[in-house]
Each structure stands twice: as C-alpha cells, then as structure tokens.
Design a protein around this motif. Structure first.
Motif, PDB file in Angstrom:
ATOM      1  N   CYS A  11       4.193 -15.712  24.409  1.00  0.00           N
ATOM      2  CA  CYS A  11       4.465 -14.320  24.799  1.00  0.00           C
ATOM      3  C   CYS A  11       4.122 -13.378  23.659  1.00  0.00           C
ATOM      4  N   CYS A  12       3.530 -12.237  24.000  1.00  0.00           N
ATOM      5  CA  CYS A  12       3.186 -11.220  23.004  1.00  0.00           C
ATOM      6  C   CYS A  12       4.322 -10.219  22.797  1.00  0.00           C
ATOM      7  N   GLY A  13       5.400 -10.392  23.570  1.00  0.00           N
ATOM      8  CA  GLY A  13       6.505  -9.433  23.504  1.00  0.00           C
ATOM      9  C   GLY A  13       6.562  -8.517  24.701  1.00  0.00           C
ATOM     10  N   ALA A  14       5.442  -8.458  25.436  1.00  0.00           N
ATOM     11  CA  ALA A  14       5.357  -7.638  26.655  1.00  0.00           C
ATOM     12  C   ALA A  14       5.877  -6.225  26.379  1.00  0.00           C
ATOM     13  N   SER A  15       6.757  -5.721  27.239  1.00  0.00           N
ATOM     14  CA  SER A  15       7.245  -4.343  27.105  1.00  0.00           C
ATOM     15  C   SER A  15       8.234  -4.164  25.961  1.00  0.00           C
ATOM     16  N   ALA A  16       8.589  -5.248  25.276  1.00  0.00           N
ATOM     17  CA  ALA A  16       9.464  -5.131  24.105  1.00  0.00           C
ATOM     18  C   ALA A  16       8.789  -4.336  22.988  1.00  0.00           C
ATOM     19  N   SER A  17       7.483  -4.177  23.075  1.00  0.00           N
ATOM     20  CA  SER A  17       6.776  -3.365  22.084  1.00  0.00           C
ATOM     21  C   SER A  17       7.265  -1.919  22.103  1.00  0.00           C
ATOM     22  N   VAL A  18       7.914  -1.539  23.216  1.00  0.00           N
ATOM     23  CA  VAL A  18       8.443  -0.177  23.339  1.00  0.00           C
ATOM     24  C   VAL A  18       9.856  -0.071  22.783  1.00  0.00           C
ATOM     25  N   ASN A  19      10.714  -1.070  23.098  1.00  0.00           N
ATOM     26  CA  ASN A  19      12.125  -0.937  22.722  1.00  0.00           C
ATOM     27  C   ASN A  19      12.597  -1.901  21.639  1.00  0.00           C
ATOM     28  N   ASP A  20      11.755  -2.854  21.241  1.00  0.00           N
ATOM     29  CA  ASP A  20      12.109  -3.776  20.168  1.00  0.00           C
ATOM     30  C   ASP A  20      10.847  -4.119  19.391  1.00  0.00           C
ATOM     31  N   GLU A  21      10.355  -3.139  18.694  1.00  0.00           N
ATOM     32  CA  GLU A  21       9.074  -3.246  18.004  1.00  0.00           C
ATOM     33  C   GLU A  21       9.044  -4.384  16.994  1.00  0.00           C
ATOM     34  N   GLU A  22      10.132  -4.568  16.267  1.00  0.00           N
ATOM     35  CA  GLU A  22      10.165  -5.598  15.229  1.00  0.00           C
ATOM     36  C   GLU A  22       9.957  -6.994  15.820  1.00  0.00           C
ATOM     37  N   MET A  23      10.654  -7.278  16.903  1.00  0.00           N
ATOM     38  CA  MET A  23      10.514  -8.579  17.541  1.00  0.00           C
ATOM     39  C   MET A  23       9.111  -8.755  18.125  1.00  0.00           C
ATOM     40  N   ALA A  24       8.630  -7.733  18.822  1.00  0.00           N
ATOM     41  CA  ALA A  24       7.309  -7.813  19.440  1.00  0.00           C
ATOM     42  C   ALA A  24       6.219  -7.984  18.383  1.00  0.00           C
ATOM     43  N   PHE A  25       6.309  -7.241  17.297  1.00  0.00           N
ATOM     44  CA  PHE A  25       5.307  -7.339  16.234  1.00  0.00           C
ATOM     45  C   PHE A  25       5.326  -8.713  15.580  1.00  0.00           C
ATOM     46  N   SER A  26       6.503  -9.313  15.475  1.00  0.00           N
ATOM     47  CA  SER A  26       6.607 -10.657  14.921  1.00  0.00           C
ATOM     48  C   SER A  26       5.870 -11.666  15.803  1.00  0.00           C
ATOM     49  N   LEU A  27       6.051 -11.545  17.132  1.00  0.00           N
ATOM     50  CA  LEU A  27       5.366 -12.439  18.070  1.00  0.00           C
ATOM     51  C   LEU A  27       3.855 -12.238  18.004  1.00  0.00           C
ATOM     52  N   MET A  28       3.427 -10.987  17.997  1.00  0.00           N
ATOM     53  CA  MET A  28       1.988 -10.696  17.952  1.00  0.00           C
ATOM     54  C   MET A  28       1.359 -11.201  16.660  1.00  0.00           C
ATOM     55  N   SER A  29       2.074 -11.073  15.558  1.00  0.00           N
ATOM     56  CA  SER A  29       1.512 -11.503  14.269  1.00  0.00           C
ATOM     57  C   SER A  29       1.300 -13.012  14.242  1.00  0.00           C
ATOM     58  N   LYS A  30       2.196 -13.772  14.850  1.00  0.00           N
ATOM     59  CA  LYS A  30       2.043 -15.233  14.890  1.00  0.00           C
ATOM     60  C   LYS A  30       0.821 -15.623  15.727  1.00  0.00           C
ATOM     61  N   ILE A  31       0.627 -14.917  16.829  1.00  0.00           N
ATOM     62  CA  ILE A  31      -0.545 -15.155  17.674  1.00  0.00           C
ATOM     63  C   ILE A  31      -1.820 -14.865  16.883  1.00  0.00           C
TER      64      ILE A  31
ATOM     65  N   GLN B 284      -2.222 -14.729  13.567  1.00  0.00           N
ATOM     66  CA  GLN B 284      -2.401 -15.633  12.432  1.00  0.00           C
ATOM     67  C   GLN B 284      -2.993 -16.969  12.854  1.00  0.00           C
ATOM     68  N   ASP B 285      -2.561 -17.486  13.998  1.00  0.00           N
ATOM     69  CA  ASP B 285      -3.104 -18.763  14.450  1.00  0.00           C
ATOM     70  C   ASP B 285      -4.555 -18.611  14.885  1.00  0.00           C
ATOM     71  N   ALA B 286      -4.870 -17.504  15.558  1.00  0.00           N
ATOM     72  CA  ALA B 286      -6.251 -17.258  15.968  1.00  0.00           C
ATOM     73  C   ALA B 286      -7.175 -17.202  14.751  1.00  0.00           C
ATOM     74  N   LEU B 287      -6.753 -16.511  13.701  1.00  0.00           N
ATOM     75  CA  LEU B 287      -7.559 -16.405  12.486  1.00  0.00           C
ATOM     76  C   LEU B 287      -7.669 -17.747  11.774  1.00  0.00           C
ATOM     77  N   ALA B 288      -6.581 -18.495  11.753  1.00  0.00           N
ATOM     78  CA  ALA B 288      -6.583 -19.800  11.093  1.00  0.00           C
ATOM     79  C   ALA B 288      -7.548 -20.771  11.765  1.00  0.00           C
ATOM     80  N   ARG B 289      -7.779 -20.585  13.063  1.00  0.00           N
ATOM     81  CA  ARG B 289      -8.697 -21.461  13.804  1.00  0.00           C
ATOM     82  C   ARG B 289     -10.157 -21.033  13.679  1.00  0.00           C
ATOM     83  N   GLY B 290     -10.387 -19.867  13.087  1.00  0.00           N
ATOM     84  CA  GLY B 290     -11.762 -19.398  12.911  1.00  0.00           C
ATOM     85  C   GLY B 290     -12.299 -18.587  14.072  1.00  0.00           C
ATOM     86  N   ALA B 291     -11.411 -18.040  14.899  1.00  0.00           N
ATOM     87  CA  ALA B 291     -11.846 -17.230  16.038  1.00  0.00           C
ATOM     88  C   ALA B 291     -12.417 -15.900  15.563  1.00  0.00           C
TER      89      ALA B 291
END
Length: 289
Positions: free
Chosen positions: A190-210, A212-219
C-alpha cells in the motif's frame, strides 16, 4: 468490438489523462468504449469506513446501470473502482436478501449478468492485437510493476485471473513490448492511499519504502494501473524523498502510457508531459520517443 466503460471519479478529475489514454489505446486495438450513463462514485475506500451498506449500494447502482446496458463486459481502469464493484457484485450474488432489498430501490436492477474487467484483463485478452499494432519497442525501459493493494487484496475469493500474491499481468504486457520489468518485493504494498491527506507522515513512510526498493533493484521507472498510486508516487515524490533522504527520482507511468508509446503515440497525445516527475527525459534517452 464494443464494451461498457466505468471511468470513476479519478479519471474524470485528477487522472483525466488516464481516461484519455485508455480510450485512445483501446480504440487503436479495435475496442470502442461506451461509458455507462448517469454513473455515481463507487464509494472508493471512504464509504466502507462510514457504512457497510453504503459501500455496497454505491457500486451496486452502477452495476444495475451496466447490467441494463446490454453489454456483456465492462472495463474499469481504476483499481479501487474495479475492486469495489467486483466485491459488490460477488456479495449480492451470495446474498439474495440484500440483493432484493437494494433492487427494490433501483429502476435498473442488478442482475449480475455483466463481466467486470480490469484494464489489464482487457489488454491481456487483446495481446495478439497489441503485438500486431505495436510499431515501437520499449527497449531499455526497466520498470517495477506497482499493482498496489486495491487490485490484489479482497476480503473473500473473487474470480480474478491473476495471481493475487504475485500478479504478472503488467509484466506480461511489458515483456511483449520488449521492456524489461524487474522483479521486486513491494509490487502489492500500500502507498498509503488517501492517508496522504490526513496522515502524511505514515503515507510518506510507506511511499519511501516502495521507492527505496525500486531503486535498489535498478528500476528506471514505475508502471501502475491505480490512479491513486500514480498520484501519490508522482505528486508527492519530491516531498517523501526529501524527507527520507532519497536522492534519485523515478517517473510513474500508467500502463496505458507504455502501451500507447508502443503503438506510436506521442507525448502530447498521451499527455505524458502532465506528470509531476519528468518522464520525457528517460524516454528520449532510451530512444523510445
């Protein structure tokens, strides 16, 4: 070939380019979309947080309209709309009492006669046509296919064609077009969905993990089907990367953009220039444009 079409709210607003691309790409493949009349919001994730009945009756009304349209199939590009509509159809199929209660208020009754398809199911069913029409190879494109959670997670068994634990629909399409999709660990997170509006910290944490893994794989890019996943990973990328110390950026393409490019469509026609994170540079560097 003609099929019914439910765009949903996002494709008529923040993701209008996805609606445009879907119509262009499918028309090129010989599929004419007939948008169902007087449709309403499916409720997305919000309705279910307020009222279980509301979460069913909102997509059920659209199902009634679709069933009355006379078409045998309806495509829904938005992952959330697809999920909610498919779940409502299955629930009503298994609960005749609820179905009768809902149908008593509808002028167009839910019969369960129409097949609900995702954009991937339609593209995969027309893979031969796509291969025949494609005049541009996506060589050098190394995407991670990001399905998100709405396209793959359901509270009960549903008749979906892909593996919900490790879906491969986007990979199959992209490999056909000579792209090189990369296997990774976050394709259904999950990218955080609509939590990006009301819980930015949690949503940004989820997005950053996504990210980081994409970059680590060479995408070198993301490819998505969900308009909210696309919006979050694109519009907030600078913010969550800066917050979590990530230097690189990756464009976030809809699957329809990749297919459209392979079919010879350009930046302006597909509106790729409307993204927050630039994708033109990568496409020009790879000689795809």
């Amino acid at each position: 070939m003609e099929i019914a079409y439910y765009p949903g709210c996002s494709l008529h607003s923040s993701s209008a380019l996805y609606d445009l691309q879907t119509r262009l790409v499918l028309k090129k493949l010989g599929i004419n979309l007939n948008e169902i009349s007087d449709w309403n919001c499916c409720g997305a994730t919000s309705a279910g947080k307020i009222d279980d009945f509301l979460a069913v009756i909102m997509p059920a009304r659209n199902l009634g309209i679709a069933d009355a349209s006379g078409f045998s199939e309806m495509v829904i590009p938005c992952s959330a709309c697809y999920s909610k509509t498919l779940m409502a159809q299955k629930l009503l199929e298994n609960d005749q009492g609820l179905k009768n209660k809902i149908n008593a208020e509808f002028s167009k009754k839910v019969t369960g006669s129409i097949k609900i398809s995702s954009i991937l199911e339609v593209l995969l069913a027309n893979l031969n046509e796509l291969t025949g029409e494609a005049n541009k190879k996506l060589i050098g494109l190394k995407p991670v296919c990001y399905y998100g959670c709405m396209l793959t997670r359901f509270p009960y068994d549903l008749p979906v064609s892909d593996n919900v634990e490790n879906p491969q629909g986007m990979e199959t399409i992209l490999k056909t077009l000579d792209a090189n999709p990369i296997d990774w660990s976050y394709k259904t997170d999950c990218c955080g969905a609509s939590a990006s509006v009301n819980d930015e910290e949690m949503a940004f944490s989820l997005m950053s993990k996504i990210m980081q893994d994409a970059l680590a794989r060479g995408a070198n890019c993301f490819v998505v089907t969900c308009p909210l996943c696309q919006l979050n990973m694109d519009a907030y990328q600078d913010k969550f990367c800066e917050k979590h110390g990530i230097d690189k950026r990756l464009p976030v393409f809809f699957i329809t953009e990749c297919v459209g490019l392979a079919l010879g469509m350009g930046i302006k026609e597909l509106q790729i220039d409307r993204h927050f994170i630039d994708g033109e540079g990568l496409l020009k560097e790879l000689n795809i444009l």
